[in-house]
Design a protein around this motif. Structure first.
Motif, PDB file in Angstrom:
ATOM      1  N   PHE A  76      -7.098  -5.350  -4.704  1.00  0.00           N
ATOM      2  CA  PHE A  76      -6.345  -4.433  -4.202  1.00  0.00           C
ATOM      3  C   PHE A  76      -5.125  -5.070  -3.704  1.00  0.00           C
ATOM      4  O   PHE A  76      -5.116  -6.235  -3.548  1.00  0.00           O
ATOM      5  CB  PHE A  76      -7.093  -3.607  -2.815  1.00  0.00           C
TER       6      PHE A  76
ATOM      7  N   ASN B 161       3.687   4.523   2.411  1.00  0.00           N
ATOM      8  CA  ASN B 161       4.065   5.428   1.028  1.00  0.00           C
ATOM      9  C   ASN B 161       5.307   4.787   0.218  1.00  0.00           C
ATOM     10  O   ASN B 161       5.682   5.618  -0.613  1.00  0.00           O
ATOM     11  CB  ASN B 161       4.163   6.966   1.202  1.00  0.00           C
TER      12      ASN B 161
ATOM     13  N   ALA C  63       4.381   0.854  -5.105  1.00  0.00           N
ATOM     14  CA  ALA C  63       3.871   1.344  -6.431  1.00  0.00           C
ATOM     15  C   ALA C  63       3.744   0.166  -7.186  1.00  0.00           C
ATOM     16  O   ALA C  63       4.531  -0.612  -7.407  1.00  0.00           O
ATOM     17  CB  ALA C  63       4.900   2.313  -7.072  1.00  0.00           C
TER      18      ALA C  63
ATOM     19  N   ALA D 227       6.380   6.642  -6.299  1.00  0.00           N
ATOM     20  CA  ALA D 227       5.052   6.895  -6.940  1.00  0.00           C
ATOM     21  C   ALA D 227       5.515   6.657  -8.567  1.00  0.00           C
ATOM     22  O   ALA D 227       6.520   6.840  -8.904  1.00  0.00           O
ATOM     23  CB  ALA D 227       4.715   8.307  -6.704  1.00  0.00           C
TER      24      ALA D 227
ATOM     25  N   SER E 171      -7.811   9.720   1.443  1.00  0.00           N
ATOM     26  CA  SER E 171      -8.156   9.283   0.084  1.00  0.00           C
ATOM     27  C   SER E 171      -9.217  10.140  -0.530  1.00  0.00           C
ATOM     28  O   SER E 171     -10.065  10.922   0.077  1.00  0.00           O
ATOM     29  CB  SER E 171      -8.743   7.900   0.292  1.00  0.00           C
TER      30      SER E 171
ATOM     31  N   SER F 232      -3.118   3.315   6.305  1.00  0.00           N
ATOM     32  CA  SER F 232      -3.365   3.348   5.007  1.00  0.00           C
ATOM     33  C   SER F 232      -4.885   3.151   4.623  1.00  0.00           C
ATOM     34  O   SER F 232      -5.576   2.558   5.438  1.00  0.00           O
ATOM     35  CB  SER F 232      -2.452   2.308   4.239  1.00  0.00           C
TER      36      SER F 232
ATOM     37  N   SER G 205      -7.613   3.249   1.021  1.00  0.00           N
ATOM     38  CA  SER G 205      -7.850   3.313  -0.524  1.00  0.00           C
ATOM     39  C   SER G 205      -9.372   3.139  -0.901  1.00  0.00           C
ATOM     40  O   SER G 205     -10.008   2.459  -0.138  1.00  0.00           O
ATOM     41  CB  SER G 205      -7.103   2.465  -1.196  1.00  0.00           C
TER      42      SER G 205
ATOM     43  N   ASN H  82       0.699   0.013   3.526  1.00  0.00           N
ATOM     44  CA  ASN H  82       0.178   0.449   1.971  1.00  0.00           C
ATOM     45  C   ASN H  82      -1.001  -0.549   1.592  1.00  0.00           C
ATOM     46  O   ASN H  82      -1.113  -1.615   2.012  1.00  0.00           O
ATOM     47  CB  ASN H  82       1.354   0.316   1.225  1.00  0.00           C
TER      48      ASN H  82
ATOM     49  N   GLN I 226      -3.687  -0.159  -1.947  1.00  0.00           N
ATOM     50  CA  GLN I 226      -3.816   0.363  -3.244  1.00  0.00           C
ATOM     51  C   GLN I 226      -4.922  -0.461  -4.048  1.00  0.00           C
ATOM     52  O   GLN I 226      -4.484  -1.655  -4.425  1.00  0.00           O
ATOM     53  CB  GLN I 226      -2.453   0.579  -3.898  1.00  0.00           C
TER      54      GLN I 226
END
Length: 561
Positions: A6, A49, A52, A92, A229, A294, A296, A336, A338
């Motif tokens: 991640f 946000n 990306a 994004a 999520s 955040s 994920s 963030n 991800q």
């Protein structure tokens, strides 16, 4: 071995941490099989946000700045700094990681093709900055949320169109919320039944049928949500709150299962708010994690990772609803998180292309040439093909003629130029710009075919007619070359006849003038006559053979034509 990783980012350094580089802003952590930090990218401070991640690059919108930092994952450093005219609040990826969507402060969305540099802007539909972007799995639509409590649905194909007449306004608006949108996410389905989920500061979460603009279900939350999520199988979603707790909201819990089948799309329940049970909320109060910023989900949907204002990255067991461990402690608020697709699977499909270098935005490629909707002349893609291109579906009738492979792919995948393509090109170059020769008229141009009837006929007829035209064009080029060759042979034959007659005359004159040769008149006359007769007979035989050969070649050429 299966490896899951991640990526986390922070907005600013708020506390000293001796174990981490001072200017580190983006962190790549391995989640399993061994929890450890793998790489760090420097000089970045991204807001919520604003991150990306693609297979080759990382895009980080800087907090409070009109700048996006682009990092190369292969090289491990910053590749380029891209400035904009206004601040970027959200980013994004869409269209197979080839388009970067940017939510701007003015309320519009920019679409940046990172392989060509083309930059297209939507209309200014939001009254506040675009704080959240979500893309559906097929990249046909994307959603934008803002603090003006509005959610707009856009058609990505329409926004990226080269035609200036195409509308770049939202196709529909979702406006049920009464507070700023804090998070927005799309489901994983590629069908028309896919959903989107939004949460707002009005303490509500709404499940949308975004293709039709219908609110399917409304959930009343106990507190102000901060992030959410979605389960990989779209069975439930997980909401985080400011007090550091999380809550599981299932689409198929005991309360909703008491209703008829498929309660999520039951129109009778769409306007009836649902309050999740209190037992679905869980936290780890003893860990002092702070507010959740955040979150994920792992690939299998069993583990959730949350980022907190304290800089801690916590791991949760969703089946047991318990805290597992703290994976990392970063030097600032974790804005963030991800999860990346896991690696280590056998027989993984290799992508057909890879973007090596990101092209900076170019405003001159927004529309087509002269406003006609055509692709600009200076438009080009900067990418590398890593595997064979996929073969499009071919019908049984076409496969017999093309051998199951298109001409473009045959030429593209050939080690060198194909032989048939070289022969056609050489024939075309030989006849380029030549007029009629020796009474042979040039064939008509293949572009003179009328296409009015082609447009009226069916698709199959058009394809057959196109194939016939192509064969006819090839025969035309062959006919031109054969005509030129016949003309050259005729010229050579005439020259040979004249040259042989001249040589004979010269030989005769030389023989008469030579006085050293003693020969009788009868003998010399008879010998000269016999010589002339044999020469004439040979000339007739040569002329007859050449004429017969010319006639045979002309007959074969007419048959081929």
């Amino acid at each position: 071995m299966l490896t899951e990783t991640f990526v986390a980012s922070i907005s600013a350094h708020t506390k000293p941490n001796t174990g981490i580089t001072k200017d580190a802003g983006i962190f790549v952590h391995e989640s399993q099989p061994l929890a450890a930090q793998r790489h760090v990218f420097k000089k970045s401070a991204s807001a919520s946000n604003g991150l990306a991640v693609s297979s080759s690059h990382i895009f980080a919108a800087q907090d409070g700045k009109a700048v996006v930092h682009v990092y190369s994952r292969e090289k491990g450093n910053m590749e380029v700094v891209v400035p904009f005219q206004e601040r970027v609040h959200s980013v994004a990826l869409a269209a197979g990681e080839t388009v970067l969507l940017l939510g701007m402060e003015s309320g519009r969305v920019l679409c940046w093709e990172i392989a060509s540099g083309r930059l297209v802007s939507t209309s200014t539909s939001h009254l506040s900055p675009v704080t959240k972007l979500a893309v559906d799995p097929d990249s046909n639509f994307f959603l934008s949320g803002s603090s003006d409590a509005m959610i707009h649905v856009w058609s990505l194909l329409a926004v990226l169109s080269f035609s200036p007449d195409t509308s770049r306004s939202p196709i529909r608006t979702l406006s049920t919320h009464r507070g700023p949108i804090t998070s927005l996410i799309c489901g994983h389905s590629s069908t028309a039944a896919n959903v989107a989920i939004s949460i707002s500061q009005d303490k509500s979460a709404i499940v949308w049928d975004y293709r039709n603009g219908v609110a399917l279900r409304t959930y009343l939350l106990p507190d102000v949500p901060t992030t959410l999520s979605l389960d990989p199988a779209d069975r439930a979603f997980y909401v985080a709150y400011e007090d550091g707790s999380l809550q599981t909201i299932s689409f198929f819990d005991d309360i909703q299962q008491s209703a008829p089948t498929d309660t999520l799309r039951d129109p009778a329940l769409s306007h009836r708010p649902v309050q999740p049970p209190t037992g679905s909320r869980f936290n780890a109060a003893s860990q002092n994690l702070g507010s959740v910023i955040s979150s994920s989900l792992s690939w299998d949907g069993t583990t959730l990772v949350s980022g907190h204002t304290s800089g801690k990255v916590a791991s949760w067991d969703l089946a047991k609803r318990t805290y597992i461990t703290t994976l990392a402690t970063l030097p600032g608020p974790v804005t963030n998180l991800q999860f990346l697709p896991p690696t280590g699977f056998p027989n993984v499909k290799t992508p057909s292309f890879k973007i090596q270098t990101v092209v900076k935005p170019r405003h001159d490629l927004a529309t087509g040439n002269e406003g006609a909707g055509m692709v600009p002349q200076n438009y080009g893609l900067n990418m590398q093909f890593t595997s064979h291109l996929s073969v499009p579906s071919i019908s049984a009738a076409e496969s017999s003629g093309r051998g199951g492979k298109s001409e473009f792919k045959h030429a593209l995948t050939h080690p060198s130029f194909p032989t048939d393509m070289l022969e056609e090109s050489i024939l075309e170059l030989q006849t380029w710009g030549q007029g009629p020769q020796n009474g042979v008229s040039a064939s008509s141009d293949f572009l003179s075919f009328s296409t009015t009837e082609d447009k009226k006929s069916g698709t199959a007829s058009n394809e057959e007619l196109t194939e016939l035209k192509r064969k006819y064009e090839a025969l035309q080029r062959v006919q031109k070359v054969m005509s030129n060759e016949l003309y050259e042979l005729q010229k050579d034959n005439e020259w040979y006849k004249k040259h042989s007659a001249t040589q004979k005359n010269n030989a005769k004159k030389t023989g008469d003038a030579d006085g050293d040769v003693e020969m009788g008149e009868d003998e010399s006359g008879s010998e000269a006559g016999s010589t002339e007769e044999s020469d004439s007979e040979e000339e007739e035989e040569v002329g007859g053979d050449s004429s017969s050969e010319d006639e045979d070649e002309e007959a074969s050429a007419s048959e081929n034509a």
